[in-house]
Design a protein around this motif. Structure first.
Motif, PDB file in Angstrom:
ATOM      1  N   TYR A  16       0.894  -1.432   0.097  1.00 55.07           N
ATOM      2  CA  TYR A  16      -0.131  -0.441   0.116  1.00 55.07           C
ATOM      3  C   TYR A  16       0.838   1.160  -0.571  1.00 55.07           C
ATOM      4  CZ  TYR A  16      -3.953  -2.544   0.713  1.00 55.07           C
ATOM      5  OH  TYR A  16      -4.980  -3.812   0.695  1.00 55.07           O
ATOM      6  N   SER A  48      -2.167  -2.546  -3.910  1.00 56.27           N
ATOM      7  CA  SER A  48      -3.244  -2.388  -4.229  1.00 56.27           C
ATOM      8  C   SER A  48      -3.727  -1.420  -3.211  1.00 56.27           C
ATOM      9  CB  SER A  48      -3.115  -4.223  -3.298  1.00 56.27           C
ATOM     10  OG  SER A  48      -3.329  -5.004  -3.434  1.00 56.27           O
ATOM     11  N   GLY A  49      -3.326  -0.341  -3.587  1.00 60.23           N
ATOM     12  CA  GLY A  49      -3.681   0.547  -2.866  1.00 60.23           C
ATOM     13  C   GLY A  49      -3.336   1.769  -2.051  1.00 60.23           C
ATOM     14  N   LEU A  68      -5.183   2.532   6.836  1.00 64.66           N
ATOM     15  CA  LEU A  68      -3.895   1.697   6.362  1.00 64.66           C
ATOM     16  C   LEU A  68      -3.179   1.023   7.392  1.00 64.66           C
ATOM     17  CD1 LEU A  68      -0.949   2.394   4.536  1.00 64.66           C
ATOM     18  CD2 LEU A  68       0.146   3.732   5.824  1.00 64.66           C
TER      19      LEU A  68
END
Length: 142
Positions: A16, A48-49, A68
């Protein structure tokens, strides 16, 4: 802080991103995005993000950082990419937040290493490299 995945056994390469965007211009946001994307591409990671911090970095637990941490605690997450340590907050917060990320089992990866001022190292070593040179694996067996 871990810089390369090639030297560790992992279940996957899910990461991430976490850039701090409070008061940042559009051009800077694009540069930060490119930095994360390039690091991801070079190291074969799956981004993924991206959790974007937009409020004061001094808040005890800004929503983006808390989210997060929740995502990082998932079993298939390899790590968190930040453009640099300053994206974890001012002064004392980067060390504290590094510990929080690592406590989830994720690794903290920096897309850009800290710059070394040329006055502190010999001139030929002062050039800034965006990514570290790959390390060669040496066999210990004869």
């Amino acid at each position: 802080m871990e810089l390369l995945i090639e030297h560790r056994p992992v279940n996957g390469y899910v990461v991430y991103g976490f850039p701090w965007l409070a008061g940042v211009s559009l051009a800077r946001r694009m540069a930060l995005r490119a930095s994360l994307t390039e690091y991801r591409r070079i190291h074969g990671l799956q981004l993924s993000g991206v959790f974007k911090g937009r409020r004061a970095a001094t808040e005890p637990s800004p929503t983006a950082f808390t989210d997060l941490l929740d995502a990082s605690a998932l079993s298939d997450v390899y790590g968190v990419i930040v453009p640099g340590l300053s994206h974890l907050g001012p002064k004392h917060l980067p060390a504290e937040r590094t510990g929080l990320v690592e406590a989830t089992g994720a690794r903290l990866l920096m897309a850009r290493r800290p710059r070394i001022r040329s006055g502190h190292v010999p001139r030929q070593q002062a050039a800034h490299r965006r990514f570290p040179a790959p390390l060669l694996a040496l066999s210990t067996e004869s």
